[in-house]
Design an enzyme around this catalytic site. Structure first.
Site, PDB file in Angstrom:
ATOM      1  N   SER A  44       0.860  -1.348  -0.039  1.00 19.32           N
ATOM      2  CA  SER A  44      -0.057  -0.131  -0.010  1.00 19.32           C
ATOM      3  C   SER A  44       0.784   1.310   0.044  1.00 19.32           C
ATOM      4  CB  SER A  44      -0.836   0.053   1.189  1.00 19.32           C
ATOM      5  OG  SER A  44      -2.072   0.997   1.026  1.00 19.32           O
ATOM      6  N   ASP A 144      -9.075  -6.583  -3.921  1.00 19.37           N
ATOM      7  CA  ASP A 144      -8.452  -5.295  -3.307  1.00 19.37           C
ATOM      8  C   ASP A 144      -9.324  -4.154  -3.761  1.00 19.37           C
ATOM      9  OD1 ASP A 144      -7.099  -2.965  -2.479  1.00 19.37           O
ATOM     10  OD2 ASP A 144      -5.319  -3.799  -3.023  1.00 19.37           O
ATOM     11  N   HIS A 178      -6.891  -6.011  -0.039  1.00 19.79           N
ATOM     12  CA  HIS A 178      -5.728  -5.218   0.319  1.00 19.79           C
ATOM     13  C   HIS A 178      -5.056  -5.666   1.650  1.00 19.79           C
ATOM     14  CE1 HIS A 178      -3.972  -1.230  -0.188  1.00 19.79           C
ATOM     15  NE2 HIS A 178      -3.802  -0.961   0.923  1.00 19.79           N
TER      16      HIS A 178
END
Length: 507
Positions: A44, A144, A178
């Site tokens: 991320s 995600d 995610h």
């Protein structure tokens, strides 16, 4: 959307963590590190930072792994003191319906690429010929909804401007959400969530149809693409140690020392130190950047212990540096960064004239982490770790570091005396490669659920065959399922395209 909406959402999600205790942690040790063998990874915001760090210091960084990341300088002209973060979210995340997605089109990509070239010309980042030698491992799970597939696709496109396709592996066919995808979840099974879960500690475990007997090992896939075949130590058998260290002496902004919180860094970071490296042997270095809400002030040492890198570092003389951010709330004294994200949209550029300063060598967090890296390498004795593992039997070991629906990341051990290698697929020559450099190749454009046989021939200076590797049978996976997930920052949950809560995931 107005910045006030983002601030409200961020405050809703944030957990206050303003550093460690008053007693400083021990300093970083000076180790025998071969800086030419450095690699980086991130999830991320950490993926954005890994890309930035790998570009800024490409002369030393040989491999970059990015999970759910986006292209270099994605925030573009909106990156100044974080003032236009809502536009950066819309372009570089695309998953929150409150910030309608802005595509990364040809014009945006040209700006990112031209900025990279300009900054190299101005010597704000390392020369681009170094970048062209890197190996890159990219991952995006199709569940995600925080950073959408289009953003990771753009990261692949950005790298293709500078690297050959055979040096970039991109996996997007697992039903992951995610998260950092890890095979080191702890014996009690509580450190990792299921593959398609978003939230919590953002550390998940997934199964891979091509290797159903084991959890998908993202850390091992990336590190072996960078370094060749490696051994993995079981989590319960690690011989190294996790050490906390003081980040304070390394924090800087504009060439001046600053308190860590001034640039949204924590007081302490962490280090995984294999026993051999602690005893002075020549070692490599891997820098692992956590994601938003994964800093130690939020989840303790879970990312440090369970991201999956320590198991591969332990037996292969790889030191793992885990730098840490801190949540911060009070501009201009500290950045507004309540989720403890790494700076990929310019929140540390307050007061600087150059848009994108944060993404260069002199950017506050990049410079501070580089200070940590150079301190770790201060005990180097000029020894080279070696670019590839040497085969102990004179026969190259060929393996698939990772397999997707359309790609195979091949890597191998070197043979002493070899001047070149000939890689074959189904008996036909695929590539002829010099012995110098990385022993890896990414085969592209394959058919989903297809079977392929690979072998490798080691050649001497006259092109004569010295040795032939094992034959490797590979079956590619299924193409990714059609999926269109979303995630609301304000609600902190998975939502539909219309911003309604949902528990639905793609299989």
């Amino acid at each position: 959307m107005a910045l006030s909406r983002f601030l409200a959402a961020a405050f809703f999600l944030a957990s206050l963590s303003l550093g460690d205790g008053a007693i400083a942690a021990p300093p970083l040790p000076a180790l025998n590190i071969d800086l030419s063998q450095t690699s980086v990874s991130g999830i991320s915001s950490g993926a954005f930072m890994a890309v930035q760090f790998g570009v800024a210091h490409s002369a030393q960084v040989r491999g970059v792994a990015a999970t759910a990341g986006g292209p270099y300088f994605c925030a573009g002209k909106d990156a100044w003191a974080g003032a236009s973060v809502s536009r950066a979210i819309a372009r570089c995340m695309q998953g929150d319906p409150s910030y309608p997605a802005k595509t990364i089109g040809d014009a945006e990509m040209r700006n990112m690429v031209s900025s990279t070239r300009s900054w190299a010309g101005w010597k704000l980042i390392d020369p681009l010929e170094n970048l062209a030698r890197q190996r890159v491992w990219l991952f995006h799970g199709y569940n995600d909804g925080v950073v959408k597939t289009a953003v990771s696709d753009a990261l692949y496109r950005w790298y293709r401007e500078f690297l050959p396709a055979a040096q970039i592996f991109y996996r997007n066919d697992l039903p992951a959400a995610h998260a950092q995808i890890s095979a080191a979840c702890g014996g009690n099974g509580t450190a990792c969530q299921s593959c398609a879960t978003t939230g919590g500690r953002f550390i998940n475990t997934c199964r891979d149809e091509s290797r159903p007997e084991q959890a998908y090992d993202a850390a091992g896939a990336a590190l072996q693409l960078f370094y060749g075949p490696l051994r993995r130590t079981a989590s319960k058998a690690l011989s190294g140690s996790i050490r906390e260290f003081d980040q304070g002496p390394h924090a800087q902004q504009g060439g001046q020392s600053v308190p860590p919180l001034k640039i949204s860094l924590a007081d302490s970071g962490y280090l995984y130190l294999p026993k051999a490296c602690a005893e002075g042997e020549s070692c490599r270095l891997h820098v692992a950047f956590h994601g938003c809400q994964q800093q130690a002030g939020k989840i303790g040492r879970d990312f440090v212990e369970h991201a999956g890198f320590n198991e591969w570092a332990d037996a292969n003389r790889i030191v793992v540096l885990y730098p840490q951010t801190s949540a911060s709330f009070s501009p201009p004294a500290t950045p507004f960064n309540p989720q403890g994200c790494w700076d990929w949209w310019g929140y540390n550029d307050y007061g600087w004239n150059m848009t994108g300063y944060y993404a260069t060598r002199d950017g506050a967090q990049i410079a501070s982490v580089w200070n940590m890296v150079t301190q770790l390498a201060a005990g180097a004795r000029g020894e080279s770790h070696g670019s590839m593992p040497i085969s102990t039997h004179g026969v190259p070991q060929l393996l698939a570091a990772d397999i997707s629906a359309t790609q195979v990341a091949l890597t191998w051990s070197a043979v002493s005396g070899a001047h070149a290698y000939s890689l074959l697929r189904d008996g036909q020559a695929l590539a002829n490669l010099p012995a110098e450099g990385n022993g890896s190749w990414v085969d592209q454009g394959l058919n989903g659920q297809g079977s392929y046989r690979y072998s490798l021939r080691a050649l001497d200076g006259n092109g004569k065959e010295l040795a032939v590797s094992n034959e490797l049978l590979v079956r590619t996976g299924k193409p990714p399922a059609p999926c269109d997930p979303y995630f609301s920052l304000a609600q902190g949950s998975v939502v539909t395209r219309n911003n309604q809560p949902t528990t639905a995931v793609c299989p």
